[in-house]
Scaffold this motif. Structure first.
Motif, short mmCIF file in Angstrom:
data_model
loop_
_atom_site.label_atom_id
_atom_site.label_comp_id
_atom_site.label_asym_id
_atom_site.label_seq_id
_atom_site.Cartn_x
_atom_site.Cartn_y
_atom_site.Cartn_z
N GLN A 211 -63.42 -24.66 19.74
CA GLN A 211 -63.29 -25.50 20.93
C GLN A 211 -61.98 -26.29 20.93
OE1 GLN A 211 -65.22 -24.75 23.24
NE2 GLN A 211 -66.59 -23.56 21.89
N VAL A 212 -61.49 -26.64 19.76
CA VAL A 212 -60.16 -27.27 19.69
C VAL A 212 -59.10 -26.29 20.18
CG1 VAL A 212 -58.38 -28.12 18.11
CG2 VAL A 212 -60.73 -28.93 17.89
N SER A 216 -56.63 -26.77 23.32
CA SER A 216 -55.23 -26.97 22.96
C SER A 216 -54.30 -25.92 23.56
CB SER A 216 -55.08 -26.95 21.42
OG SER A 216 -55.87 -27.94 20.83
N LEU A 217 -54.73 -24.69 23.65
CA LEU A 217 -53.85 -23.61 24.12
C LEU A 217 -53.98 -23.43 25.63
CD1 LEU A 217 -54.43 -20.95 21.31
CD2 LEU A 217 -52.67 -22.71 21.46
N PRO A 218 -52.92 -23.58 26.38
CA PRO A 218 -52.99 -23.46 27.85
C PRO A 218 -53.52 -22.11 28.32
CG PRO A 218 -50.91 -24.43 27.17
CD PRO A 218 -51.58 -23.96 25.93
N SER A 240 -60.27 -18.61 32.91
CA SER A 240 -59.38 -18.69 31.75
C SER A 240 -58.50 -17.46 31.74
CB SER A 240 -60.19 -18.76 30.45
OG SER A 240 -59.35 -18.66 29.33
N ASP A 241 -57.19 -17.66 31.44
CA ASP A 241 -56.25 -16.53 31.42
C ASP A 241 -56.56 -15.54 30.30
OD1 ASP A 241 -54.99 -17.74 33.52
OD2 ASP A 241 -53.46 -18.73 32.27
N SER A 246 -63.27 -16.06 24.36
CA SER A 246 -63.62 -17.34 23.72
C SER A 246 -65.05 -17.75 24.07
CB SER A 246 -62.64 -18.44 24.15
OG SER A 246 -62.76 -18.70 25.55
N LEU A 247 -65.49 -17.40 25.30
CA LEU A 247 -66.85 -17.70 25.72
C LEU A 247 -67.86 -16.90 24.88
CD1 LEU A 247 -68.69 -19.12 27.81
CD2 LEU A 247 -68.45 -17.07 29.24
#
Length: 792
Positions: A211-212, A216-218, A240-241, A246-247
């Motif tokens: 989650q960090v 943190s990453l655009p 999200s790009d 990540s999900l």
């Protein structure tokens, strides 16, 4: 309650849907989307406040004994985290804000993972305290069911050990290396709340890192995207790009703690006690969540860009489907335990005016018995942890359930009207609770032996609780409805043990012999149809006859017992039920009785039988039982020549001395080893000097060192029919006769022997100074006194 909650939830959802559906989309008075947000927020607020109430109730009752082992603080945090997740799902209706899109996933996934890790840590903590996972056994792998069970058991044990090792390393790091990390971390150990907090935080690390990175990453962070739908308003969604990767990883990290916790709570060898296993609750929650998610998630994916309000509603329902079932099954049901305590007390007082009310109200009776069963399990857990006072307090709460008015007190008893209203099952619960409490008070007595006032109180309560249980069972009408009366059998055994300790005197007008005879006969009569209990009852009867010098009758009873008692079949069961295999003890004690009545050949035959048939079935670590069983054999063999003394010494070394070497021995074992080892060494050496003889002489003549505690003078007579003082006198006599003993030591040893015999004489007589407490023990004392006088 569960059906009511489900019905209420459905009504709220239908009501919300009706409100949303009835909104006038062309109305200028209130924006439809704002109306939807308000209704959606009200729904979340209702569920969030309920979870907050559960958390507060659990925290406020964190010191409740019936909740303590369920770890209510962790359950309060569990409900509070669910509350946070519920409120956080409001961000689904705020897709136009970047901060809402960015925080929604991390906040929800962190809450879900934290809840799963709480379940793991609670299970690990109670498992460590109870040490339950050490008891697993791996059996025949050819059986598929057994093979699967073995895999589950070994996986459970591996997880527990990893968590314990992690806790050990955390302690090492927190102490900056001052506290050593133990390499062979076992399962059974004391785990503090702080230890479990650190474990939860460590288990959170993978999700925290993910989650960090998301924040943190655009390119990974979720942002608000505007989509033109051709109408007056545009639609906002979160995207999200980097895509859904990540999900997906976050979902996996959410699911894993719940699956691990489910594994730790499964049934099988080495599992947690049923009272603490939450696999059924977890399974119910999982099934509820999956059923709802199967409906909501595909539907949400279809309408995401078409009807955003429906998408938001379905996603909120998905979150609630995960949070609410877990909070209900795992946290709310513990709050119900608190509520049931007050309800039980109220109902008991209300029903006390009608003696048959409890029998007629079967639903209430069942609920009360269920509460008593849960509390009894809790009491046993506290006892296993060594917290006897808490165990006794829980037991007192159980007995209060069956009082018609007020709370139960150890100084009072159930009156006749209360006893008459008890049903068969209720009678079993009350009697078993009182007998268990008597045993716990005895443990308190042993632990407080140096504090006279507390020890006296514990002794009185121990005897009274057991005696009250026996009297209650004798007088209760419900006794006639019981097919199995084994619930009261441990009470008979315990009471006779207390009499042997000198802790009970019968009521005025009844002699001790009459009381013991009545007790033993009642025990034999009650157990006539239950074989291993009957063996124990016969052993008790023989011991009672022995105590009053009726050795021929006692031997006859042991012969009757031998016809029923099978060591391979009964020993383990009797040991588990009565804390010791009393049948083996009495069969061995009969060796001394046979020898005393001049039936030496039968005594030797009995010794052979015990060594060949009984000793092999006694556990290698049952040192008290081994000591009690072997001592009569030693006492006979030591006087039958060098060969028999040598055989006795080898048995002693094999079963008691060598296995306990380097360990903290039980006081009885430790204090009897020294005089008997000296006697057997002297008799087996044939009068020649043996290796430790000089040390033995120095030890015996050292008046500054306490040889044995005061209580052993009476206990040795009660349990072994020999005085510990007489044994030390005999040790002095044996040492004085050794070839390597000089005249100075010889004179000192004989003098010391006389001093021990004076103590023995005092311990073998009652307060009147003339009545002998044990004929056998006095016979041994007289023989040693005669031999020492001849040596003078």
């Amino acid at each position: 309650m569960q059906s009511i909650l489900y019905t209420a939830a459905i009504l709220v959802v239908i009501g919300l849907a009706a409100i949303i559906g009835s909104l006038d989309l062309d109305s200028q008075m209130l924006d439809p989307f704002i109306a939807f947000q308000v209704c959606y927020g009200i729904l979340l607020a209702i569920f969030g406040c309920v979870q907050l109430y559960v958390a507060i109730a659990l925290y406020n009752n964190r010191n409740n004994l019936l909740l303590e082992l369920y770890q209510p603080v962790w359950l309060a945090l569990f409900a509070l985290t669910g509350c946070i997740a519920t409120f956080a799902s409001f961000m689904f209706v705020l897709p136009e804000y970047d901060i809402s899109c960015a925080l929604r996933q991390p906040l929800l996934f962190m809450c879900f993972t934290f809840m799963g890790n709480i379940l793991i840590t609670r299970t690990w903590r109670i498992g460590c305290i109870m040490g339950v996972t050490q008891s697993f056994r791996v059996e025949d792998d050819n059986d598929n069911d057994r093979a699967i069970s073995s895999v589950i058991t070994m996986s459970r044990l591996a997880i527990m050990k990893v968590l314990s090792k992690t806790s050990s390393w955390i302690g090492f790091i927190r102490s900056c290396g001052r506290k050593k990390s133990v390499s062979n971390v076992g399962i059974r150990r004391q785990i503090t709340f702080v230890d479990s907090v650190w474990i939860v935080l460590v288990l959170m690390i993978p999700q925290i890192i993910l989650q960090v990175v998301n924040l943190s990453l655009p390119n990974v962070r979720w942002k608000s995207e505007e989509i033109y739908d051709g109408g007056y308003d545009n639609i906002y969604i979160c995207e999200s790009d980097s895509g859904p990767w990540s999900l997906i990883v976050g979902i996996v990290l959410v699911i894993m703690p719940f699956l691990i916790s489910l594994l730790l709570n499964t049934k099988g060898d080495g599992a947690l006690p049923d009272q603490f296993r939450e696999s059924d609750a977890m399974t119910s929650s999982l099934v509820s969540s999956v059923c709802i998610l199967i409906i909501t998630l595909p539907s949400a994916a279809l309408v995401k860009e078409i009807v955003p309000e429906v998408y938001m509603y379905l996603m909120g329902a998905s979150v609630l489907s995960f949070v609410l079932p877990n909070c209900f099954h795992l946290a709310w049901k513990r709050v119900c335990v608190i509520k049931s305590q007050g309800t039980s007390a109220t109902r008991t007082k209300r029903s006390s005016s009608n003696p048959t009310a409890l029998d007629k109200d079967s639903e209430y009776t069942f609920a009360r018995l269920k509460q008593a069963e849960d509390a009894a399990t809790m009491s046993k857990m506290f006892e296993t942890m060594g917290q006897l006072k808490k165990a006794l307090e829980v037991s007192r709460g159980i007995l209060t359930l069956f009082k018609s008015d007020g709370e139960f007190s150890w100084e009072t008893e159930f009156d006749s009207s209360e006893v008459n209203t008890l049903g068969p099952k209720e009678l079993e619960v009350v009697v078993s609770t009182m007998i268990d409490s008597a045993k716990r008070w005895l443990k308190v007595l042993m632990s407080k032996s140096d504090k006279e006032e507390e020890a006296d109180e514990a002794q009185l309560r121990s005897v009274k609780a057991c005696n009250d249980a026996l009297n209650m069972f004798k007088d209760a009408p419900a006794k006639k409805l019981l097919k199995d009366r084994s619930v009261v059998f441990p009470g008979y055994s315990f009471m006779i043990s207390m009499i042997k300790m000198g802790a009970y005197n019968p009521p005025d007008g009844q002699s001790l012999e009459e009381y013991e005879c009545e007790l033993a006969c009642s025990f034999v009569k009650e157990t006539v149809f239950q074989q291993y209990h009957h063996c124990r009852a016969l052993a008790m009867k023989a011991d009672m006859l022995r105590k009053h010098g009726r050795y021929e009758e006692a031997v006859a009873v042991t012969e009757e017992m031998k016809l029923v008692y099978d060591p391979h079949l009964h020993s383990k069961i009797i040991l588990d039920e009565y804390s010791s295999d009393h049948c083996a003890d009495i069969l061995s004690a009969a060796v001394s009785w046979l020898s005393y009545v001049d039936r030496k050949e039968e005594a030797l035959a009995r010794c052979d039988c015990i060594i060949k048939e009984i000793l092999p079935v006694i556990g290698e670590r049952e040192f008290i039982s081994l000591t009690v069983i072997l001592y009569p054999i030693f006492l006979l063999y030591k006087d039958m020549g060098k060969d028999k003394a040598t055989e006795a010494l080898e048995l002693y070394k094999k079963h008691i001395i060598q296995p306990t070497e380097g360990e903290k021995r039980h006081p009885v074992v430790a204090h009897l080893i020294i005089p008997m080892t000296i006697i057997l060494n002297c008799r087996s050496s044939g009068g020649d000097t043996y290796a430790s003889m000089k040390d033995n002489i120095s030890y015996v003549l050292n008046d500054e060192e306490e040889k044995y505690p005061a209580w052993l003078k009476a206990s040795s007579v009660s349990y072994f029919d020999v005085s510990i003082c007489s044994l030390y006198a005999e040790a002095c006599l044996c040492l004085s006769r050794m070839n390597g003993c000089n005249e100075e030591d010889r004179a000192a040893l004989l003098k010391e022997g006389h001093l021990y015999l004076d103590l023995s004489d005092a311990s073998l007589k009652k307060e009147d100074g003339s009545t002998i407490t044990s004929t056998l023990a006095y016979s041994h004392y007289s023989r040693i006194l005669s031999e020492i006088k001849q040596e003078d």
